[in-house]
Write an enzyme that holds these catalytic residues in place. Structure first.
Site, PDB file in Angstrom:
ATOM      1  N   SER A  52       0.822  -1.208   0.000  1.00  0.00           N
ATOM      2  CA  SER A  52       0.000   0.000   0.000  1.00  0.00           C
ATOM      3  C   SER A  52       0.862   1.265   0.000  1.00  0.00           C
ATOM      4  O   SER A  52       2.018   1.260   0.440  1.00  0.00           O
ATOM      5  CB  SER A  52      -0.911   0.011   1.227  1.00  0.00           C
ATOM      6  OG  SER A  52      -1.678  -1.168   1.273  1.00  0.00           O
TER       7      SER A  52
HETATM    8  C1  SAM Z   1      -2.784  -4.460  -0.475  1.00  0.00           C
HETATM    9  S1  SAM Z   1      -2.103  -6.055  -0.251  1.00  0.00           S
HETATM   10  C2  SAM Z   1      -1.384  -5.962   1.340  1.00  0.00           C
HETATM   11  C3  SAM Z   1      -0.318  -5.015   1.600  1.00  0.00           C
HETATM   12  C4  SAM Z   1       0.415  -5.371   2.860  1.00  0.00           C
HETATM   13  N1  SAM Z   1      -0.321  -4.996   4.052  1.00  0.00           N
HETATM   14  C5  SAM Z   1       1.796  -4.807   2.857  1.00  0.00           C
HETATM   15  O1  SAM Z   1       2.149  -4.070   3.777  1.00  0.00           O
HETATM   16  O2  SAM Z   1       2.532  -5.124   1.910  1.00  0.00           O
HETATM   17  C6  SAM Z   1      -3.487  -7.093   0.226  1.00  0.00           C
HETATM   18  C7  SAM Z   1      -3.129  -8.506   0.578  1.00  0.00           C
HETATM   19  O3  SAM Z   1      -4.285  -9.154   1.093  1.00  0.00           O
HETATM   20  C8  SAM Z   1      -4.234 -10.514   0.720  1.00  0.00           C
HETATM   21  N2  SAM Z   1      -5.574 -11.078   0.870  1.00  0.00           N
HETATM   22  C9  SAM Z   1      -6.658 -10.937   0.057  1.00  0.00           C
HETATM   23  N3  SAM Z   1      -7.704 -11.614   0.564  1.00  0.00           N
HETATM   24  C10 SAM Z   1      -7.294 -12.196   1.721  1.00  0.00           C
HETATM   25  C11 SAM Z   1      -7.910 -13.022   2.696  1.00  0.00           C
HETATM   26  N4  SAM Z   1      -9.176 -13.422   2.589  1.00  0.00           N
HETATM   27  N5  SAM Z   1      -7.173 -13.416   3.766  1.00  0.00           N
HETATM   28  C12 SAM Z   1      -5.871 -13.025   3.898  1.00  0.00           C
HETATM   29  N6  SAM Z   1      -5.229 -12.267   2.987  1.00  0.00           N
HETATM   30  C13 SAM Z   1      -5.916 -11.846   1.924  1.00  0.00           C
HETATM   31  C14 SAM Z   1      -3.702 -10.452  -0.711  1.00  0.00           C
HETATM   32  O4  SAM Z   1      -3.194 -11.698  -1.122  1.00  0.00           O
HETATM   33  C15 SAM Z   1      -2.660  -9.353  -0.607  1.00  0.00           C
HETATM   34  O5  SAM Z   1      -1.377  -9.867  -0.345  1.00  0.00           O
END
Ligand code: SAM
Length: 207
Positions: A52
């Site tokens: 993000s």
């Molecule tokens: C915007 S990215 C995260 C950025 C992260 N917080 C960072 O600092 O790099 C969103 C993440 O949520 C994960 N994601 C999506 N749905 C999910 C779920 N149901 N449970 C856990 N992770 C999930 C995706 O695979 C992705 O890696």
């Protein structure tokens, strides 16, 4: 980054600013993007996901009001950057990532950087992490179209949940649970996160 992107906007919490200064964001992005790691935008990481925008990480962290004795749940580990920021501010961070390669690489990265108070698990965060609940702070980095009820259930009394909700249009919401357990929600700002996958899109939210 902190002076240009945080202090000129509304990131006023000195602990959050200090954490944003301290965590080496360039260690969380792919090598080819290290020169732009501190730019004012989200960046692609592995598996078609994103890290993000720094300002959004700071804003969500500030809205979560992390305290030194708090237990935090970080949903959507991705690169592990948000987990590292939280780890600077709370006692213990539990982080869930649905894509195994990301969960494994983030876990290794956090370990290498010396974060001993973060535990990463591969799984679907829709149901939270009941074995480690309750949490004082829950930060969610993937957008469902409704707030997963288990995340509210797993908030401690006086806990704060910060979550993007929506499909084509998303809003960042803060849910605060009062001392008696009653939850109150408010909208903060429009955002654009990757969708929450797994159980979320297959489940109808409560009315
Ligand atoms: C915007 S990215 C995260 C950025 C992260 N917080 C960072 O600092 O790099 C969103 C993440 O949520 C994960 N994601 C999506 N749905 C999910 C779920 N149901 N449970 C856990 N992770 C999930 C995706 O695979 C992705 O890696």
């Amino acid at each position: 980054m902190v002076r240009q992107q945080m202090e000129s906007r509304d990131i006023h919490d000195p602990r959050v600013r200090a954490a944003m200064r301290k965590v080496p964001r360039h260690k969380f992005v792919p090598r080819a993007l290290q020169s732009v790691a501190y730019a004012d935008c989200a960046l692609p990481i592995e598996q078609g996901q994103t890290i993000s925008q720094p300002y959004i990480v700071a804003l969500m962290t500030q809205l979560g009001l992390p305290g030194p004795k708090d237990r935090a749940l970080d949903v959507g580990t991705g690169s592990g950057y948000q987990a590292a920021i939280l780890a600077e501010l709370v006692e213990k961070v539990y982080s869930i990532e649905i894509l195994r390669p990301l969960a494994e690489s983030a876990s290794e990265r956090l370990e290498k950087l010396g974060y001993r108070n973060v535990q990463v698990r591969c799984g679907d965060s829709y149901r939270g992490w009941s074995e480690q609940a309750p949490f004082d702070v829950i930060l969610v980095a993937a957008a469902p179209d409704h707030i997963p009820p288990p995340l509210i259930d797993q908030l401690a009394p006086n806990g704060r949940l910060v979550i993007p909700v929506g499909t084509s249009r998303q809003e960042l919401l803060v849910v605060e649970k009062g001392a008696t357990g009653k939850a109150h929600r408010r909208k903060v700002v429009p955002v654009a996160f990757v969708p929450m996958t797994g159980e979320a899109p297959r489940t109808k939210g409560p009315k």
